[in-house]
Design a protein around this motif. Structure first.
Motif, PDB file in Angstrom:
ATOM      1  N   ARG A  47     -16.937 -41.119  11.241  1.00  0.00           N
ATOM      2  CA  ARG A  47     -16.739 -39.923  12.071  1.00  0.00           C
ATOM      3  C   ARG A  47     -15.253 -39.666  12.273  1.00  0.00           C
ATOM      4  O   ARG A  47     -14.497 -40.572  12.595  1.00  0.00           O
ATOM      5  CB  ARG A  47     -17.361 -40.116  13.447  1.00  0.00           C
ATOM      6  CG  ARG A  47     -18.842 -40.051  13.477  1.00  0.00           C
ATOM      7  CD  ARG A  47     -19.363 -40.073  14.915  1.00  0.00           C
ATOM      8  NE  ARG A  47     -20.793 -40.225  14.909  1.00  0.00           N
ATOM      9  CZ  ARG A  47     -21.434 -41.347  15.188  1.00  0.00           C
ATOM     10  NH1 ARG A  47     -20.758 -42.428  15.526  1.00  0.00           N
ATOM     11  NH2 ARG A  47     -22.733 -41.401  15.133  1.00  0.00           N
ATOM     12  N   GLU A  84     -15.363 -33.341  13.999  1.00  0.00           N
ATOM     13  CA  GLU A  84     -14.858 -32.514  12.920  1.00  0.00           C
ATOM     14  C   GLU A  84     -15.642 -32.778  11.635  1.00  0.00           C
ATOM     15  O   GLU A  84     -15.947 -31.878  10.871  1.00  0.00           O
ATOM     16  CB  GLU A  84     -13.378 -32.844  12.701  1.00  0.00           C
ATOM     17  CG  GLU A  84     -12.697 -32.035  11.643  1.00  0.00           C
ATOM     18  CD  GLU A  84     -11.222 -32.363  11.570  1.00  0.00           C
ATOM     19  OE1 GLU A  84     -10.716 -32.419  10.447  1.00  0.00           O
ATOM     20  OE2 GLU A  84     -10.593 -32.567  12.614  1.00  0.00           O
ATOM     21  N   GLY A 105     -17.722 -23.537  13.177  1.00  0.00           N
ATOM     22  CA  GLY A 105     -19.177 -23.490  13.284  1.00  0.00           C
ATOM     23  C   GLY A 105     -19.806 -24.844  13.046  1.00  0.00           C
ATOM     24  O   GLY A 105     -19.194 -25.768  12.521  1.00  0.00           O
ATOM     25  N   THR A 106     -21.065 -24.953  13.436  1.00  0.00           N
ATOM     26  CA  THR A 106     -21.820 -26.183  13.253  1.00  0.00           C
ATOM     27  C   THR A 106     -22.511 -26.151  11.901  1.00  0.00           C
ATOM     28  O   THR A 106     -23.043 -25.117  11.505  1.00  0.00           O
ATOM     29  CB  THR A 106     -22.866 -26.308  14.372  1.00  0.00           C
ATOM     30  OG1 THR A 106     -22.185 -26.347  15.612  1.00  0.00           O
ATOM     31  CG2 THR A 106     -23.703 -27.551  14.205  1.00  0.00           C
ATOM     32  N   PHE A 107     -22.485 -27.280  11.205  1.00  0.00           N
ATOM     33  CA  PHE A 107     -23.245 -27.378   9.966  1.00  0.00           C
ATOM     34  C   PHE A 107     -23.794 -28.794   9.832  1.00  0.00           C
ATOM     35  O   PHE A 107     -23.294 -29.741  10.418  1.00  0.00           O
ATOM     36  CB  PHE A 107     -22.413 -27.001   8.734  1.00  0.00           C
ATOM     37  CG  PHE A 107     -21.353 -28.000   8.363  1.00  0.00           C
ATOM     38  CD1 PHE A 107     -21.650 -29.058   7.521  1.00  0.00           C
ATOM     39  CD2 PHE A 107     -20.054 -27.873   8.833  1.00  0.00           C
ATOM     40  CE1 PHE A 107     -20.678 -29.976   7.174  1.00  0.00           C
ATOM     41  CE2 PHE A 107     -19.090 -28.782   8.488  1.00  0.00           C
ATOM     42  CZ  PHE A 107     -19.387 -29.843   7.653  1.00  0.00           C
ATOM     43  N   GLN A 108     -24.857 -28.910   9.046  1.00  0.00           N
ATOM     44  CA  GLN A 108     -25.466 -30.208   8.803  1.00  0.00           C
ATOM     45  C   GLN A 108     -26.195 -30.158   7.472  1.00  0.00           C
ATOM     46  O   GLN A 108     -26.959 -29.230   7.213  1.00  0.00           O
ATOM     47  CB  GLN A 108     -26.430 -30.565   9.928  1.00  0.00           C
ATOM     48  CG  GLN A 108     -26.990 -31.949   9.809  1.00  0.00           C
ATOM     49  CD  GLN A 108     -27.691 -32.393  11.091  1.00  0.00           C
ATOM     50  OE1 GLN A 108     -27.637 -31.722  12.101  1.00  0.00           O
ATOM     51  NE2 GLN A 108     -28.347 -33.517  11.025  1.00  0.00           N
ATOM     52  N   ARG A 130     -12.539 -34.392  16.617  1.00  0.00           N
ATOM     53  CA  ARG A 130     -11.558 -33.317  16.797  1.00  0.00           C
ATOM     54  C   ARG A 130     -10.546 -33.739  17.851  1.00  0.00           C
ATOM     55  O   ARG A 130     -10.883 -34.345  18.846  1.00  0.00           O
ATOM     56  CB  ARG A 130     -12.245 -32.040  17.262  1.00  0.00           C
ATOM     57  CG  ARG A 130     -13.173 -31.461  16.239  1.00  0.00           C
ATOM     58  CD  ARG A 130     -13.636 -30.065  16.657  1.00  0.00           C
ATOM     59  NE  ARG A 130     -14.655 -29.576  15.769  1.00  0.00           N
ATOM     60  CZ  ARG A 130     -14.429 -29.077  14.557  1.00  0.00           C
ATOM     61  NH1 ARG A 130     -13.213 -29.017  14.106  1.00  0.00           N
ATOM     62  NH2 ARG A 130     -15.430 -28.656  13.808  1.00  0.00           N
ATOM     63  N   LYS A 138     -22.178 -33.767   8.678  1.00  0.00           N
ATOM     64  CA  LYS A 138     -22.341 -32.775   9.734  1.00  0.00           C
ATOM     65  C   LYS A 138     -21.018 -32.524  10.430  1.00  0.00           C
ATOM     66  O   LYS A 138     -20.076 -33.298  10.310  1.00  0.00           O
ATOM     67  CB  LYS A 138     -23.410 -33.197  10.734  1.00  0.00           C
ATOM     68  CG  LYS A 138     -22.985 -34.192  11.768  1.00  0.00           C
ATOM     69  CD  LYS A 138     -24.098 -34.419  12.788  1.00  0.00           C
ATOM     70  CE  LYS A 138     -23.565 -35.116  14.004  1.00  0.00           C
ATOM     71  NZ  LYS A 138     -24.561 -35.265  15.056  1.00  0.00           N
ATOM     72  N   SER A 139     -20.988 -31.448  11.179  1.00  0.00           N
ATOM     73  CA  SER A 139     -19.836 -31.090  11.990  1.00  0.00           C
ATOM     74  C   SER A 139     -20.357 -30.340  13.211  1.00  0.00           C
ATOM     75  O   SER A 139     -21.368 -29.663  13.147  1.00  0.00           O
ATOM     76  CB  SER A 139     -18.880 -30.189  11.197  1.00  0.00           C
ATOM     77  OG  SER A 139     -17.801 -29.794  12.011  1.00  0.00           O
ATOM     78  N   ASP A 140     -19.672 -30.528  14.330  1.00  0.00           N
ATOM     79  CA  ASP A 140     -20.011 -29.774  15.528  1.00  0.00           C
ATOM     80  C   ASP A 140     -18.738 -29.612  16.366  1.00  0.00           C
ATOM     81  O   ASP A 140     -17.641 -29.840  15.873  1.00  0.00           O
ATOM     82  CB  ASP A 140     -21.154 -30.427  16.309  1.00  0.00           C
ATOM     83  CG  ASP A 140     -20.837 -31.844  16.766  1.00  0.00           C
ATOM     84  OD1 ASP A 140     -19.658 -32.155  17.007  1.00  0.00           O
ATOM     85  OD2 ASP A 140     -21.777 -32.644  16.888  1.00  0.00           O
ATOM     86  N   ASN A 141     -18.873 -29.247  17.617  1.00  0.00           N
ATOM     87  CA  ASN A 141     -17.689 -28.993  18.443  1.00  0.00           C
ATOM     88  C   ASN A 141     -16.871 -30.243  18.746  1.00  0.00           C
ATOM     89  O   ASN A 141     -15.672 -30.154  18.956  1.00  0.00           O
ATOM     90  CB  ASN A 141     -18.095 -28.319  19.753  1.00  0.00           C
ATOM     91  CG  ASN A 141     -18.590 -26.903  19.509  1.00  0.00           C
ATOM     92  OD1 ASN A 141     -18.299 -26.315  18.471  1.00  0.00           O
ATOM     93  ND2 ASN A 141     -19.369 -26.375  20.431  1.00  0.00           N
ATOM     94  N   LYS A 142     -17.508 -31.421  18.801  1.00  0.00           N
ATOM     95  CA  LYS A 142     -16.789 -32.663  19.094  1.00  0.00           C
ATOM     96  C   LYS A 142     -16.365 -33.396  17.829  1.00  0.00           C
ATOM     97  O   LYS A 142     -15.310 -34.002  17.767  1.00  0.00           O
ATOM     98  CB  LYS A 142     -17.652 -33.606  19.936  1.00  0.00           C
ATOM     99  CG  LYS A 142     -17.848 -33.175  21.354  1.00  0.00           C
ATOM    100  CD  LYS A 142     -18.636 -34.231  22.098  1.00  0.00           C
ATOM    101  CE  LYS A 142     -18.878 -33.791  23.528  1.00  0.00           C
ATOM    102  NZ  LYS A 142     -19.678 -34.773  24.252  1.00  0.00           N
TER     103      LYS A 142
END
Length: 168
Positions: A59, A91, A69-72, A62, A85-89
């Motif tokens: 991991r 990167e 944006g979020t992706f998985q 950020r 994957k990526s999300d707000n917390k």
């Protein structure tokens, strides 16, 4: 007498299984301690050992808020899996997993980070899917310069692998 003997065998098996679970937890904890690169505080590398499956999770967190944006995306086939994957917390998160039954070799080798001039080791887990000639290798960093520590970790991983009824 037979009932007493059977009860003794069951208790011995339960005790060995509990000891094995404790050993796997201790090994996982130690791997995760040594996989932490002190020069990369926003990056985490973790091992997960469960149900005869090894998973490595990388991991990159950020350092500042982002509107990304979020992706998985994930894939699972023939005893191996990976996911990104990526999300707000986070990167970036990469998961790679293998079934111990498909692991053909557990080795280690010295490694070197050119940017920080840091020396460390990498544990290499080589997998060959059934009926295939190609192999894939997961590499897990172990931030120590003590070869004996790494050798011990690899031997303990090998013991876990063998306990899962692997061939080889």
């Amino acid at each position: 007498m037979k009932k007493l003997f059977l009860a003794g065998l069951l208790l011995a098996g339960a005790s060995a299984q509990a000891q094995s679970v404790t050993e796997v937890q201790a090994l996982t904890r130690r791997l995760n301690e040594l996989a932490r690169n002190p020069d990369e505080p926003t990056t985490e590398v973790r091992a997960q050992l469960s149900n005869c499956h090894f998973t490595e999770v990388i991991r990159k967190y950020r350092t500042e808020a982002s509107g990304a944006g979020t992706f998985q995306v994930s894939h699972q086939k023939n005893g191996a899996d990976w996911a990104v994957k990526s999300d707000n917390k986070v990167e970036f998160e990469l998961r790679m997993g293998v079934e111990w039954s498909q692991v053909t070799a557990l080795t280690f080798a010295p490694a070197h980070d050119n940017e920080t001039n840091r020396r460390y080791y990498e544990i290499k887990i080589t997998r060959r899917p059934p009926g295939k000639d190609d192999t894939t290798t997961l590499e897990m960093p172990v931030y120590t310069t003590d070869e004996a520590v790494v050798r011990d970790l690899v031997q303990r991983l090998e013991k876990v692998r063998r306990s899962c009824g692997t061939k080889g």
